[in-house]
Every structure is written in structure tokens, then in C-alpha cells.
Write a protein that holds these residues in place. Sequence first.
Motif, mmCIF file in Angstrom:
data_model
loop_
_atom_site.group_PDB
_atom_site.id
_atom_site.type_symbol
_atom_site.label_atom_id
_atom_site.label_comp_id
_atom_site.label_asym_id
_atom_site.label_seq_id
_atom_site.Cartn_x
_atom_site.Cartn_y
_atom_site.Cartn_z
ATOM 1 N N LEU A 106 0.827 -1.205 0.000
ATOM 2 C CA LEU A 106 0.000 0.000 0.000
ATOM 3 C C LEU A 106 0.861 1.256 0.000
ATOM 4 O O LEU A 106 0.571 2.218 -0.720
ATOM 5 C CB LEU A 106 -0.939 0.000 1.205
ATOM 6 C CG LEU A 106 -1.905 1.172 1.310
ATOM 7 C CD1 LEU A 106 -2.807 1.260 0.082
ATOM 8 C CD2 LEU A 106 -2.745 1.046 2.567
ATOM 9 N N LYS A 107 1.931 1.247 0.764
ATOM 10 C CA LYS A 107 2.850 2.393 0.808
ATOM 11 C C LYS A 107 3.476 2.611 -0.572
ATOM 12 O O LYS A 107 3.583 3.748 -1.037
ATOM 13 C CB LYS A 107 3.941 2.149 1.859
ATOM 14 C CG LYS A 107 4.971 3.232 1.930
ATOM 15 C CD LYS A 107 4.412 4.523 2.467
ATOM 16 C CE LYS A 107 5.532 5.526 2.652
ATOM 17 N NZ LYS A 107 5.144 6.861 2.307
ATOM 18 N N ALA A 108 3.862 1.518 -1.234
ATOM 19 C CA ALA A 108 4.456 1.635 -2.569
ATOM 20 C C ALA A 108 3.438 2.206 -3.552
ATOM 21 O O ALA A 108 3.778 3.066 -4.386
ATOM 22 C CB ALA A 108 4.961 0.276 -3.050
ATOM 23 N N ILE A 109 2.196 1.773 -3.450
ATOM 24 C CA ILE A 109 1.144 2.284 -4.333
ATOM 25 C C ILE A 109 0.901 3.762 -4.060
ATOM 26 O O ILE A 109 0.748 4.553 -4.998
ATOM 27 C CB ILE A 109 -0.153 1.464 -4.152
ATOM 28 C CG1 ILE A 109 0.033 0.056 -4.730
ATOM 29 C CG2 ILE A 109 -1.341 2.157 -4.815
ATOM 30 C CD1 ILE A 109 -1.090 -0.902 -4.400
ATOM 31 N N ASP A 138 1.487 9.427 -5.668
ATOM 32 C CA ASP A 138 2.019 10.775 -5.456
ATOM 33 C C ASP A 138 2.854 11.230 -6.654
ATOM 34 O O ASP A 138 2.753 12.381 -7.094
ATOM 35 C CB ASP A 138 2.855 10.829 -4.176
ATOM 36 C CG ASP A 138 2.008 10.737 -2.925
ATOM 37 O OD1 ASP A 138 0.785 10.962 -3.007
ATOM 38 O OD2 ASP A 138 2.581 10.427 -1.854
ATOM 39 N N VAL A 139 3.665 10.323 -7.179
ATOM 40 C CA VAL A 139 4.481 10.643 -8.358
ATOM 41 C C VAL A 139 3.556 10.948 -9.535
ATOM 42 O O VAL A 139 3.748 11.930 -10.265
ATOM 43 C CB VAL A 139 5.448 9.489 -8.691
ATOM 44 C CG1 VAL A 139 6.092 9.688 -10.048
ATOM 45 C CG2 VAL A 139 6.507 9.366 -7.611
ATOM 46 N N ALA A 154 0.154 17.615 -12.271
ATOM 47 C CA ALA A 154 0.360 19.040 -12.019
ATOM 48 C C ALA A 154 1.327 19.635 -13.044
ATOM 49 O O ALA A 154 1.118 20.739 -13.548
ATOM 50 C CB ALA A 154 0.882 19.256 -10.604
ATOM 51 N N LYS A 155 2.376 18.875 -13.359
ATOM 52 C CA LYS A 155 3.344 19.353 -14.349
ATOM 53 C C LYS A 155 2.691 19.487 -15.722
ATOM 54 O O LYS A 155 2.929 20.458 -16.439
ATOM 55 C CB LYS A 155 4.535 18.404 -14.438
ATOM 56 C CG LYS A 155 5.447 18.473 -13.240
ATOM 57 C CD LYS A 155 6.582 17.479 -13.356
ATOM 58 C CE LYS A 155 7.431 17.474 -12.098
ATOM 59 N NZ LYS A 155 8.511 16.485 -12.160
#
Length: 84
Positions: free
Chosen positions: A45-48, A53-54, A60-61
Amino acid sequence: MTEAIIVAIITAGASIVCQLIIANKGKKERIAEEAKKDQELKDKLKAIEDKLDVHNGYAAKLSAISEAIVALQKDIEWIREGAR
């Protein structure tokens, strides 16, 4: 006959104690396995979340790039109009 009954009671008691020990050991092993699986799921879950986030950063970019392209198009229009 009393000796047979005493032996049967002792045997039954020993059997019950052994079953309790086996059940307790199995319970501890299951708890350890569940904790390991929970940790693996938390890691996944943390990796996902990190990947998300990336991904959101790219969104946004791309939004900023899109705005820059619109600005460039307006500048090009302005230059073309000035050249006429």
C-alpha cells in the motif's frame, strides 16, 4: 479396576494437555503469519501511495505545460498579427 480408571484419567488428562499445547503453538504461528501478511500489505500500500504521489505530480506538471502552451500560442498569434 480402580487402577484402570486412574490410568485412563491420567491418559485423558495428558492428552488434553498435549492438545492445548499444540493449539497454543498453532495459534502463535498463525498470529505471526498474519502479522507478516499485514506488514506485506502495508508495504504494498505504501508503494502504491508513493506511485500515486508521483503520478499526481506529473498531472500538475502537465497542467503547467498546458498553460504554457496556451500562452505560447497567444504569443505566436500576437506576433503574427504584428507582422501583418
